[in-house]
Design an enzyme around this catalytic site. Structure first.
Site, PDB file in Angstrom:
ATOM      1  CG  ASP A  56      -2.146   0.894   1.363  1.00 54.24           C
ATOM      2  OD1 ASP A  56      -3.329   0.499   1.544  1.00 54.24           O
ATOM      3  OD2 ASP A  56      -2.138   1.878   0.166  1.00 54.24           O
TER       4      ASP A  56
HETATM    5  C1  GLC Z   1      -4.413   4.398  -0.241  1.00 49.25           C
HETATM    6  C2  GLC Z   1      -4.999   3.418   0.205  1.00 49.25           C
HETATM    7  C3  GLC Z   1      -5.315   2.167  -0.815  1.00 49.25           C
HETATM    8  C4  GLC Z   1      -5.062   2.989  -2.277  1.00 49.25           C
HETATM    9  C5  GLC Z   1      -3.724   3.423  -2.422  1.00 49.25           C
HETATM   10  C6  GLC Z   1      -3.548   4.078  -3.797  1.00 49.25           C
HETATM   11  O1  GLC Z   1      -3.518   5.022   0.692  1.00 49.25           O
HETATM   12  O2  GLC Z   1      -5.016   2.631   1.362  1.00 49.25           O
HETATM   13  O3  GLC Z   1      -6.503   1.413  -0.646  1.00 49.25           O
HETATM   14  O4  GLC Z   1      -5.433   1.960  -3.106  1.00 49.25           O
HETATM   15  O5  GLC Z   1      -3.566   4.286  -1.533  1.00 49.25           O
HETATM   16  O6  GLC Z   1      -4.342   5.115  -3.790  1.00 49.25           O
END
Ligand code: GLC
Length: 756
Positions: A285
């Site tokens: 993430d």
């Molecule tokens: C965010 C979220 C994740 C998302 C990623 C890209 O912090 O936790 O669900 O896909 O970053 O935006």
């Protein structure tokens, strides 16, 4: 067909399919053999779309570094780059300027639509309509794919039992069975049958794992759960996504039992890539590799890179750690070339399967982008599922549906005219102000006199970040007077209250779940002058609705329904669509009850709400009931359904066989309606304590007034299996209780015995 011909054809088919499969594996192997260490690590590196690619290239700072990395094949993927022109421009750098010209994969958070916005996932789950959910994912993918996106960070499959957590809006609620079916439907929708089609994209089940169990519902907080809950509640939707053929998994920010998920080799290597044999890749993430330092799990960025790779994370989203630290770690023998090769092979495989090597610009089709974006097909699909997602919570004296003629209707509330909040939280690519408001939806029904007052005003904050924030005022009650005088002079009041679009979602945990700001006060003031009232809720999570539930004659749960929100709500209010939704999450009476869920354990001191147990020594609160205000699976209709008692085909089930459970359901109301009939099972005695009931099936039937139908469910051993005390996923012989009803409160049951 002649046997000889048959077997010849069969062997041709087998050879072809092996060759086809070997082609991808062989291509990956061949390409890998040409790559330098830096180029391999480059594939594991993902950057956010950080400048206008069709404009001048950045001339300094880390953007210049990132540009050079793109041009030297040191980037494997980008996220948040959107639109054919932008995607083309970036892909061109990677494909034409780097030595091997390996195409980028473009990721995006397609959580509930791209330009045309669908209902938030929690709302879609309330439809229990798997076909509609799959169609929603497929059409979102189509609209995004023609704009250059070929990978979505969805479905979010985190089971959660805590409405304080803002991301409940993004998932499928509290039940692993329903959550698993929704996960599979979304994967099939996004990925379709042919991943190389220009209209399908790779999906990513997230967040692996247990993010929805953040302590106190506070986002990013610690998670501490046992193996029993992990395997019986958290993991099933991920397993369903893997079984549905998902190409990627995103891990989660949280630590799980002391190990940050991003570095958790039990989760990522032993379970996902090992037992489940997942052959796609794991993306971290956003910055979660870097966060291993904040967790106190890595002493510095370099060790964070080492722990994340050893833990099974294949791609680094926006930490810039893999790209800078893996080569030194390799030289120092802290990580191995095999570990890097395994990650790179997984990433290249998905790119081949997407068809990106055959045509890196496959997803950059300007003509289709124009034709498909906002097409009638997509608009109608958003309207269809929006109507199905609405849950009727109360309808005293059949105040609903609204009369279509000669009524003075007073529409009151900050969200009644709001054209942005219904788009919900994950609307990165959508334009603000593009939802049909409730006011606009109701204006289409010309037979009545409609007047409107906000009561509590909206605030349109200046554009912030990448979103213009529309918020509900929490300091100003000057709109009350106008709303109260309006309410005095109408036949019926329709209140539209709840949360603005960004009041739920990532980073939006709340400790209070009542109607935010002055909305509750407005509701009560309006009720004082006109109690002939319908409350329409627009929210991204269960709210505390005790006063409304006691006083307001009709309540509609309308979530954040996306672009067609106002039309869907108006058509349900006027009975053009008879509401059929059922709650995917329990609505609490008090925040103090959280976490709250229907499939809870019995405990050693169970008791029933409101019954005098004769002592305080049972599992209860002194100041609140145990039960939810509105239960999982609950939802009313404009008609009524009567259930017969349940019948079983046998009181015994032999090993590897099945029995059938059935009920007769009659529509005893005056209009046609749909009913989602739910099957629950209970394993009252097992090697671990088991939930008092678990959803194990559902069927939607539509009955005309007066019509009756028998609904049957086949129960086999698969439905009885669980992760038991011996870490085995099996059905244990013994008694099982069977319930079939209109929601999880069903009491009528019959029992059978699973024989040894
Ligand atoms: C965010 C979220 C994740 C998302 C990623 C890209 O912090 O936790 O669900 O896909 O970053 O935006």
């Amino acid at each position: 067909m002649d046997h000889k011909i048959f077997f010849t054809l069969l062997s041709l088919l087998i050879n072809f399919s092996i060759n086809a499969q070997q082609t991808v594996d062989e291509k990956v192997k061949a390409l890998l053999s040409k790559m330098t260490i830096q180029e391999k690590i480059g594939q594991m590196n993902q950057y956010n779309g950080f400048w206008n690619f069709t404009g001048p290239t950045p001339d300094g700072g880390d953007q210049k570094v990132k540009y050079n990395h793109l041009a030297n094949g040191l980037v494997g993927s980008m996220l948040n780059v959107r639109g054919v022109e932008e995607v083309k421009a970036v892909q061109k750098i990677a494909v034409e300027e780097s030595r091997l010209g390996i195409p980028l994969i473009f990721g995006f958070d397609l959580i509930h639509g791209y330009k045309t916005v669908f209902p938030i996932p929690l709302a879609e789950t309330a439809s229990w309509d798997l076909e509609a959910i799959q169609r929603s994912a497929a059409l979102s993918a189509k609209e995004a794919a023609v704009a250059g996106i070929n990978w979505t960070f969805a479905p979010m499959v985190d089971i959660t039992r805590d409405a304080r957590w803002g991301r409940v809006m993004e998932g499928a609620g509290e039940d692993p069975y329903l959550g698993s079916l929704v996960a599979a439907a979304r994967v099939h929708g996004f990925q379709g049958k042919d991943l190389a089609s220009p209209y399908t994209i790779a999906a990513s089940a997230k967040h692996f794992a247990a993010y929805g169990f953040a302590e106190s519902g506070r986002d990013y907080n610690t998670v501490d759960i046992g193996l029993n809950t992990l395997h019986n509640v958290v993991l099933p939707p991920f397993k369903a996504a893997v079984d549905a053929g998902i190409k990627t998994i995103m891990n989660s920010f949280n630590d799980l039992n002391g190990i940050p998920a991003t570095a958790d080799s039990y989760l990522q290597r032993d379970v996902l890539k090992g037992v489940w044999n997942f052959d796609g890749f794991i993306v971290s993430d956003w910055g979660s590799i870097r966060e291993l330092v904040d967790h106190g799990y890595a002493k510095d960025r370099k060790q964070a890179g080492e722990m994340a790779l050893l833990g099974g994370s294949d791609m680094d989203m926006e930490s810039s750690i893999y790209i800078n630290e893996l080569e030194p770690l390799l030289r120092e023998g802290k990580i191995s070339l095999d570990q890097i090769d395994d990650a790179v092979k997984r990433i290249l495989k998905v790119k081949f399967e997407l068809g990106l090597f055959e045509n890196p610009y496959l997803y950059c089709d300007k003509v289709s982008e124009k034709q498909i974006t906002g097409s009638e097909e997509i608009v109608q699909a958003t309207l269809d599922i929006a109507k199905k997602s609405i849950v009727l919570l109360k309808n005293e004296n059949n105040i609903l549906p609204l009369k279509k003629q000669a009524q003075k209707i007073g529409l009151i509330g900050p969200l009644a005219s709001d054209k942005t909040s219904p788009l919900g939280n994950w609307r990165i690519a959508a334009d603000n102000n593009t939802a049909i408001s409730v006011l606009e939806g109701l204006q289409k029904f010309k037979g009545n006199e409609l007047s409107h007052a906000q009561g509590v005003k909206l605030i349109n904050k200046l554009p912030e970040g990448f979103h213009e924030e529309v918020e509900i005022n929490t300091t100003d009650k000057t709109g009350f007077e106008e709303a109260i005088s309006l309410a005095k002079n109408v036949d019926i009041v329709v209140m539209v209250l709840g949360e603005y679009g960004f009041q739920s979602g990532e980073g939006r945990s709340r400790t209070k779940l009542n109607l935010p700001g002055f909305q509750q006060e407005l509701l009560e003031k309006i009720y004082e002058v006109n109690s002939n009232m319908v409350l329409v809720l627009m929210n991204g999570r269960p709210l505390i609705l005790n006063w409304a539930s006691e006083n307001v004659p009709a309540i509609l749960e309308a979530w954040h329904l996306g672009t067609q929100s106002g039309n869907a709500i108006a058509q349900v209010l006027y009975g053009e669509y008879n509401p059929s939704g059922k709650l995917p999450m329990s609505f609490p009476r008090s925040v103090g009850q959280l976490p709250l869920y229907y499939n809870h354990k019995s405990t050693g001191r169970p008791g029933a709400d409101g019954e005098d147990a004769g002592s305080v020594f049972w599992s209860h609160y002194g100041d609140e009931k145990n039960s939810p205000l509105y239960a999982f699976g609950y939802g009313l209709s404009y008609t009524k359904f009567e259930y017969s008692t349940i019948k079983l085909s046998s009181s015994e089930m032999k090993k590897n066989s099945s029995i059938t459970a059935s009920v007769k359901i009659k529509n005893i109301g005056k209009v046609k309606g749909k009913e989602i009939v739910q099957l629950y099972l209970q394993d009252p005695y097992a090697s671990t304590t088991r939930p008092i009931k678990e959803l194990k099936g559902f069927k939607t039937i539509e009955l005309n007034a007066g019509e009756a139908k028998t609904v049957s469910f086949k129960i086999d051993e698969d439905l009885l299996k669980f992760y038991n005390a011996h870490q085995k996923w099996i059905a244990e012989p013994g008694i099982f209780n069977v319930f079939i009803g209109t929601n999880s409160l069903v009491k009528d049951k019959k029992s059978f015995e699973l024989l040894r």
